[in-house]
Scaffold this motif. Sequence first.
Motif, PDB file in Angstrom:
ATOM      1  N   SER A  65       0.815  -1.274  -0.028  1.00 22.34           N
ATOM      2  CA  SER A  65      -0.067   0.227  -0.129  1.00 22.34           C
ATOM      3  C   SER A  65       0.975   1.230  -0.217  1.00 22.34           C
ATOM      4  N   ILE A  66       1.942   1.241   0.750  1.00 28.77           N
ATOM      5  CA  ILE A  66       2.903   2.378   0.875  1.00 28.77           C
ATOM      6  C   ILE A  66       3.786   2.343  -0.302  1.00 28.77           C
ATOM      7  N   PHE A  67       4.432   1.428  -0.836  1.00 26.99           N
ATOM      8  CA  PHE A  67       5.556   1.143  -1.761  1.00 26.99           C
ATOM      9  C   PHE A  67       6.432   2.458  -1.810  1.00 26.99           C
ATOM     10  N   ALA A  68       7.105   2.652  -0.779  1.00 25.38           N
ATOM     11  CA  ALA A  68       8.104   3.709  -0.772  1.00 25.38           C
ATOM     12  C   ALA A  68       9.042   3.308   0.250  1.00 25.38           C
ATOM     13  N   VAL A  69      10.351   3.157  -0.344  1.00 25.68           N
ATOM     14  CA  VAL A  69      11.373   2.320   0.771  1.00 25.68           C
ATOM     15  C   VAL A  69      11.794   3.511   1.880  1.00 25.68           C
ATOM     16  N   ALA A  70      12.141   4.646   1.514  1.00 20.85           N
ATOM     17  CA  ALA A  70      12.371   5.422   2.649  1.00 20.85           C
ATOM     18  C   ALA A  70      11.505   5.598   3.712  1.00 20.85           C
ATOM     19  N   SER A  71      10.297   5.903   3.331  1.00 17.11           N
ATOM     20  CA  SER A  71       9.241   6.190   4.466  1.00 17.11           C
ATOM     21  C   SER A  71       8.684   4.897   4.901  1.00 17.11           C
ATOM     22  N   PHE A 122       0.503   7.239 -10.791  1.00 14.73           N
ATOM     23  CA  PHE A 122       0.765   8.026  -9.735  1.00 14.73           C
ATOM     24  C   PHE A 122       1.140   7.137  -8.503  1.00 14.73           C
ATOM     25  N   PHE A 123       0.406   5.998  -8.286  1.00 15.04           N
ATOM     26  CA  PHE A 123       0.658   5.241  -7.286  1.00 15.04           C
ATOM     27  C   PHE A 123       2.078   4.443  -7.393  1.00 15.04           C
ATOM     28  N   PHE A 124       2.386   4.077  -8.571  1.00 15.28           N
ATOM     29  CA  PHE A 124       3.870   3.510  -8.821  1.00 15.28           C
ATOM     30  C   PHE A 124       4.939   4.455  -8.718  1.00 15.28           C
ATOM     31  N   LEU A 125       4.691   5.544  -8.688  1.00 21.22           N
ATOM     32  CA  LEU A 125       5.850   6.852  -8.827  1.00 21.22           C
ATOM     33  C   LEU A 125       6.791   6.643  -7.815  1.00 21.22           C
ATOM     34  N   SER A 126       7.913   6.096  -7.966  1.00 16.04           N
ATOM     35  CA  SER A 126       8.925   5.897  -7.160  1.00 16.04           C
ATOM     36  C   SER A 126      10.265   6.755  -7.713  1.00 16.04           C
ATOM     37  N   ILE A 159       8.114  -6.555  -3.489  1.00 21.12           N
ATOM     38  CA  ILE A 159       7.405  -7.451  -2.729  1.00 21.12           C
ATOM     39  C   ILE A 159       7.850  -8.919  -2.364  1.00 21.12           C
ATOM     40  N   SER A 160       8.248  -9.337  -3.534  1.00 22.99           N
ATOM     41  CA  SER A 160       9.029 -10.772  -3.455  1.00 22.99           C
ATOM     42  C   SER A 160      10.263 -10.731  -2.310  1.00 22.99           C
ATOM     43  N   ALA A 161      11.067  -9.791  -2.612  1.00 25.91           N
ATOM     44  CA  ALA A 161      12.111  -9.704  -1.908  1.00 25.91           C
ATOM     45  C   ALA A 161      11.818  -9.478  -0.384  1.00 25.91           C
ATOM     46  N   ASN A 162      10.646  -8.599  -0.148  1.00 26.32           N
ATOM     47  CA  ASN A 162      10.046  -8.515   1.243  1.00 26.32           C
ATOM     48  C   ASN A 162       9.913  -9.814   1.934  1.00 26.32           C
TER      49      ASN A 162
END
Length: 249
Positions: A65-71, A122-126, A159-162
């Motif tokens: 749902s967040i998909f943002a490494v730093a945050s 925009f959801f996938f915008l990393s 996700i897989s690496a998580n």
Amino acid sequence: MCIHDEAPSTSQEPTTTSTFLVDVKDGARDALPILFALVPFSAVFGAVAMERGLSLGELLFASMSIFAVASQYVMLDLFGQKVPVWSIVLAVLAVNFRHVLYSAAIGRHMRGFSGPQKVLAFFFLSDPQYAASENRAAGPGLRPAYYFAYAATVYLTWISANVIGALFGSLIENPAAFGFDFILPLYFTGLVVGFHTRPGFLPVLVTSASLSLAVYFTLGSPWHITLGGLGGLAIAAALSTPRKATIDV
């Protein structure tokens, strides 16, 4: 007679099957370099999340749902300190504020995207997604097939690496000893350097980095990310020149 502004053009030819397949292939290929940095960093996040008391389901929900490494790392750090939920949400929003700037910049290249496609994009915008999309827009043009092929490759790998980290991360007692914590910052440095030919690159970089460091050592994290980005944006705006209008008769 019509008056229009000169602006960088984005290729918007009708999408054929061959163009679609080329975009998909290029998107997946361009995402490969970041995977070497993303996999260990993501696996470490999964391991740390489990150590901090998150269940596998909670970990997957946060990552999907967040998909943002730093945050997400900020979230974990605050979660371990038992701070109020509203403080965690505010910190995540502060770290992710740069994505507002990303979306404003990349949106001008999305004329070939439908409304729902823009929302999903925009959801996938990393960070790497933005850099790759800007580079693509400057070349053959940014189309949905390329954008989502890149996004899907990065997202599914994250996700897989998580999950791998959550299940087997305990086997690595000290991830920092292997330099895993340095891989992603090094990759992001490479992304920034890739824009060195853009006008005003050096003053924007120096201002943003200097302000970010000053805020980090005064106000602390995560405000250095947001304020450093805003400082760089202010310098970029000050150095920019209005586009000239042309008249077609």
